[in-house]
Design a protein around this motif. Structure first.
Motif, mmCIF file in Angstrom:
data_model
loop_
_atom_site.group_PDB
_atom_site.id
_atom_site.type_symbol
_atom_site.label_atom_id
_atom_site.label_comp_id
_atom_site.label_asym_id
_atom_site.label_seq_id
_atom_site.Cartn_x
_atom_site.Cartn_y
_atom_site.Cartn_z
ATOM 1 N N CYS A 97 1.367 0.712 -22.432
ATOM 2 C CA CYS A 97 1.871 -0.082 -23.547
ATOM 3 C C CYS A 97 2.910 0.681 -24.365
ATOM 4 N N GLN A 98 3.697 -0.099 -25.101
ATOM 5 C CA GLN A 98 4.666 0.507 -26.008
ATOM 6 C C GLN A 98 3.993 0.742 -27.369
ATOM 7 N N GLN A 99 4.772 1.131 -28.352
ATOM 8 C CA GLN A 99 4.235 1.593 -29.642
ATOM 9 C C GLN A 99 3.463 0.529 -30.411
ATOM 10 N N ASN A 100 3.671 -0.768 -30.127
ATOM 11 C CA ASN A 100 2.965 -1.834 -30.836
ATOM 12 C C ASN A 100 1.760 -2.363 -30.066
ATOM 13 N N GLY A 101 1.442 -1.731 -28.937
ATOM 14 C CA GLY A 101 0.278 -2.135 -28.164
ATOM 15 C C GLY A 101 0.542 -3.216 -27.132
ATOM 16 N N PHE A 102 1.802 -3.610 -26.944
ATOM 17 C CA PHE A 102 2.155 -4.610 -25.938
ATOM 18 C C PHE A 102 2.517 -3.904 -24.640
ATOM 19 N N LEU A 103 2.279 -4.569 -23.519
ATOM 20 C CA LEU A 103 2.692 -4.009 -22.234
ATOM 21 C C LEU A 103 4.180 -3.708 -22.307
ATOM 22 N N HIS A 104 4.564 -2.520 -21.897
ATOM 23 C CA HIS A 104 5.969 -2.088 -21.978
ATOM 24 C C HIS A 104 6.840 -2.977 -21.095
ATOM 25 N N ALA A 105 8.032 -3.287 -21.578
ATOM 26 C CA ALA A 105 8.962 -4.138 -20.825
ATOM 27 C C ALA A 105 9.272 -3.560 -19.448
ATOM 28 N N GLY A 106 9.350 -2.246 -19.351
ATOM 29 C CA GLY A 106 9.615 -1.607 -18.062
ATOM 30 C C GLY A 106 8.491 -1.835 -17.068
ATOM 31 N N ILE A 107 7.268 -1.902 -17.545
ATOM 32 C CA ILE A 107 6.121 -2.165 -16.672
ATOM 33 C C ILE A 107 6.121 -3.637 -16.259
ATOM 34 N N SER A 108 6.409 -4.519 -17.216
ATOM 35 C CA SER A 108 6.495 -5.950 -16.895
ATOM 36 C C SER A 108 7.541 -6.207 -15.822
ATOM 37 N N THR A 109 8.705 -5.591 -15.967
ATOM 38 C CA THR A 109 9.760 -5.825 -14.978
ATOM 39 C C THR A 109 9.437 -5.167 -13.645
ATOM 40 N N ILE A 162 6.400 -4.940 -12.189
ATOM 41 C CA ILE A 162 5.516 -5.807 -11.412
ATOM 42 C C ILE A 162 6.211 -7.123 -11.049
ATOM 43 N N ALA A 163 7.093 -7.616 -11.932
ATOM 44 C CA ALA A 163 7.851 -8.836 -11.616
ATOM 45 C C ALA A 163 8.800 -8.593 -10.441
ATOM 46 N N ASP A 164 9.461 -7.438 -10.444
ATOM 47 C CA ASP A 164 10.374 -7.074 -9.359
ATOM 48 C C ASP A 164 9.641 -7.049 -8.021
ATOM 49 N N SER A 165 8.481 -6.427 -7.986
ATOM 50 C CA SER A 165 7.719 -6.362 -6.734
ATOM 51 C C SER A 165 7.219 -7.740 -6.308
ATOM 52 N N ALA A 166 6.783 -8.548 -7.253
ATOM 53 C CA ALA A 166 6.303 -9.896 -6.905
ATOM 54 C C ALA A 166 7.428 -10.729 -6.296
ATOM 55 N N VAL A 177 -1.487 -8.577 -9.853
ATOM 56 C CA VAL A 177 -2.315 -8.482 -11.049
ATOM 57 C C VAL A 177 -2.348 -7.041 -11.530
ATOM 58 N N LEU A 178 -2.216 -6.895 -12.849
ATOM 59 C CA LEU A 178 -2.277 -5.580 -13.482
ATOM 60 C C LEU A 178 -3.263 -5.650 -14.637
ATOM 61 N N ALA A 214 0.819 -1.218 0.000
ATOM 62 C CA ALA A 214 0.000 0.000 0.000
ATOM 63 C C ALA A 214 0.851 1.265 0.000
ATOM 64 N N GLN A 215 2.097 1.164 0.452
ATOM 65 C CA GLN A 215 2.994 2.319 0.482
ATOM 66 C C GLN A 215 3.736 2.527 -0.839
ATOM 67 N N GLN A 216 3.623 1.576 -1.755
ATOM 68 C CA GLN A 216 4.312 1.691 -3.039
ATOM 69 C C GLN A 216 3.449 2.507 -4.001
ATOM 70 N N SER A 217 3.746 3.770 -4.107
ATOM 71 C CA SER A 217 2.937 4.636 -4.974
ATOM 72 C C SER A 217 3.019 4.221 -6.438
ATOM 73 N N ILE A 218 4.096 3.558 -6.857
ATOM 74 C CA ILE A 218 4.189 3.106 -8.249
ATOM 75 C C ILE A 218 3.114 2.067 -8.550
ATOM 76 N N MET A 219 2.805 1.205 -7.587
ATOM 77 C CA MET A 219 1.762 0.201 -7.806
ATOM 78 C C MET A 219 0.393 0.866 -7.932
ATOM 79 N N THR A 220 0.161 1.890 -7.127
ATOM 80 C CA THR A 220 -1.087 2.651 -7.234
ATOM 81 C C THR A 220 -1.162 3.342 -8.594
#
Length: 145
Positions: free
Chosen positions: A50-62, A64-68, A42-43, A19-25
């Motif tokens: 998303c990036q220019q092709n409509g896929f979730l951006h790699a930075g966003i994927s990493t 949520i993976a980092d926090s998990a 879950v996101l 709840a303190q992670q403002s990036i998750m909010t």
């Protein structure tokens, strides 16, 4: 996995820290599964993540993976201890396209100072899941001053 290190009520401690992670909010991510040595985040799909092709951006994927992965390790820490990531390595296996994304972190090797976690990100189209990211993360146990 050694569950003997699990602290009392790790789910409540993870929820309070999350709840303190403002990036998750900001991203709109939420906790799904919180168990000793395992956390899923879950996101829901958002076009602005998303990036220019409509896929979730790699930075966003990493992100949520980092926090998990970090929170998976954190579930095994004692009250008063905290977690930081010291390194991670991600492999991108498929474009992240779906209506929701689930980042899973699982402790592979708990330690006194360092814990190694496997992280994955799946993209869901309905109930069909595609493994998009897999990686290893090293979490560091710290005691805040």
């Amino acid at each position: 996995m050694a569950q003997s290190q699990a602290s009392p009520d790790p789910a409540a401690r993870v929820q309070a820290s999350f709840a303190q992670q403002s990036i998750m909010t900001l991203l709109g991510a939420g906790l799904d599964v919180v168990e000793p040595g395992r956390v899923d985040i879950v996101l829901p799909y958002r076009a602005d993540l998303c990036q220019q092709n409509g896929f979730l951006h790699a930075g966003i994927s990493t992100t949520i993976a980092d926090s998990a992965g970090g929170y998976a390790a954190y579930t095994l820490f004692a009250p008063g201890e905290d977690v930081l990531t010291s390194e991670f390595k991600m492999n991108f296996l498929a474009p992240a396209k779906g209506s929701r994304f689930v980042a899973s972190g699982r402790v592979v090797k708990p330690g006194k100072r360092l814990s190694v976690c496997q992280v994955e990100v799946h993209a869901y189209d309905g109930e069909q899941a595609t493994l998009c990211v897999i990686g290893l993360l090293t979490a560091v146990r710290v005691t805040p001053r």
